[in-house]
Design an enzyme around this catalytic site. Structure first.
Site, PDB file in Angstrom:
ATOM      1  N   MET A  58       0.794  -1.224   0.000  1.00 54.73           N
ATOM      2  CA  MET A  58       0.000   0.000   0.000  1.00 54.73           C
ATOM      3  C   MET A  58       0.834   1.284   0.000  1.00 54.73           C
ATOM      4  SD  MET A  58       0.142   1.595   3.279  1.00 54.73           S
ATOM      5  CE  MET A  58      -1.461   2.310   3.555  1.00 54.73           C
ATOM      6  N   TYR A  59       2.132   1.211   0.226  1.00 52.98           N
ATOM      7  CA  TYR A  59       2.950   2.421   0.194  1.00 52.98           C
ATOM      8  C   TYR A  59       3.020   2.952  -1.239  1.00 52.98           C
ATOM      9  CZ  TYR A  59       4.717   0.878   4.787  1.00 52.98           C
ATOM     10  OH  TYR A  59       4.838   0.470   6.093  1.00 52.98           O
ATOM     11  N   SER A  60       2.534   4.156  -1.426  1.00 49.87           N
ATOM     12  CA  SER A  60       2.435   4.756  -2.762  1.00 49.87           C
ATOM     13  C   SER A  60       1.668   3.857  -3.712  1.00 49.87           C
ATOM     14  CB  SER A  60       3.819   5.072  -3.342  1.00 49.87           C
ATOM     15  OG  SER A  60       4.459   6.095  -2.613  1.00 49.87           O
ATOM     16  N   LEU A  61       0.751   3.050  -3.154  1.00 51.79           N
ATOM     17  CA  LEU A  61      -0.084   2.123  -3.942  1.00 51.79           C
ATOM     18  C   LEU A  61       0.756   1.283  -4.897  1.00 51.79           C
ATOM     19  CD1 LEU A  61      -3.223   4.340  -4.642  1.00 51.79           C
ATOM     20  CD2 LEU A  61      -2.917   2.567  -2.909  1.00 51.79           C
TER      21      LEU A  61
END
Length: 330
Positions: A58-61
């Site tokens: 989910m980090y920066s999608l």
């Protein structure tokens, strides 16, 4: 750099883990560094002996995984680095684009491997507990991920100790792969994990890899009480980080931070080094996960590995602490 076993496994990790949430797509958060700006941090981390890198889908999608994978793929041999990623938070608008269902876990590990450009991750972690999915379903899916060779180990992140105890019991009962690590919220300003989670992890042999070891910059001297009584900071993240304002605003938090700054002045080191040295001294802690948007953040963290605090110094740092409500499980 020093290296330790992650929990009771034979896996050796550097005592500092580079958290890669900072690297990805600035459109996701204003303080994120793009790929070009991120590359020097991976280079310097490897030069300093860091072999442990933590990211999440989910980090920066997903872009953080892409940036991390390309950097490590070009700068290091795959068998010389330990890559960790996570699953749970939404990756799309669909009803199955989140959580810890068998479908989402199996879809997510394949997507993470594609983005990272690798055949396997060393540590695959559940980012949070999923109240909508039976933990048996999640554990069996994670076991299958390991059996398929897509992850070498599995780990957990912030949850209640009873939840971790249940997961460990069920894994043992069914012969499924066990969690080997706990990525929990733990620092000098938030020590509630010492009540139950950390004793449980030590008893069961899980290595601790705490997140937010500097309390979102509070313990690095980057935040202070503003004129209105709220926190103020110098970095872009400090000005836009709502979590910091929600978590660390009690008077005792700033008293703890003041002790860190005072002791750092006495020792002639940076406050961040003192806060991390305290954390590294705690039983069960393998490698705090540090974020670095400036090169000094990374270099100070690595320097903390060599800083030894005595009992008197630790007591001085710990004395102002006051209990907090549970923070970081959602």
């Amino acid at each position: 750099m020093q290296y330790v076993r992650l929990g009771q496994t034979g896996l050796k990790v550097s005592r500092i883990c580079l958290g890669c949430m900072t690297y990805g797509d600035p459109r996701w958060r204003p303080w994120i560094l793009g790929e070009i700006e991120s590359r020097p941090f991976f280079e310097r981390a490897l030069e300093l002996g860091v072999n442990f890198f933590d990211t999440a889908d989910m980090y920066s999608l997903g872009v953080s995984e892409e940036v991390t994978g390309r950097a490590l793929g070009e700068l290091a041999r795959r068998d010389q680095v330990v890559i960790a990623t996570k699953v749970f938070f939404p990756m799309g608008d669909g009803p199955n684009d989140r959580g810890l269902s068998r479908k989402h876990v199996l879809d997510s590990i394949d997507a993470s491997l594609r983005r990272l450009g690798t055949d396997y991750v060393d540590l695959y972690q559940i980012h949070r507990w999923d109240p909508e999915t039976p933990i048996e379903e999640t554990l069996e899916a994670l076991h299958d991920v390991v059996r398929a060779g897509k992850a070498r180990y599995i780990g957990a992140s912030s949850m209640f100790s009873w939840q971790l105890a249940k997961a460990l019991y069920l894994a043992d009962r069914h012969g499924w792969t066990r969690f080997v690590s706990m990525q929990n919220h733990y620092n000098l300003a938030y020590r509630e994990e010492e009540r139950e989670m950390i004793p449980l992890c030590r008893e069961e042999g899980l290595g601790l890899i705490p997140w937010s070891p500097l309390a979102r910059g509070l313990l690095a001297g980057g935040r202070h009480r503003g004129d209105s009584g709220g926190p103020a900071g110098e970095s872009a993240r400090a000005h836009s980080d709502n979590i910091a304002e929600d978590y660390y605003t009690a008077p005792s938090d700033f008293e703890v931070a003041g002790r860190v700054v005072e002791l750092a002045g006495r020792l002639g080191v940076k406050p961040a080094q003192v806060a991390l040295a305290w954390l590294l001294r705690q039983p069960g802690v393998a490698a705090p996960i540090i974020g670095a948007s400036k090169m000094t953040h990374l270099e100070d963290a690595v320097a903390a590995v060599e800083l030894e605090l005595d009992d008197e110094s630790c007591a001085f740092l710990e004395e102002p602490y006051r209990p907090h409500p549970v923070l970081g499980h959602s």
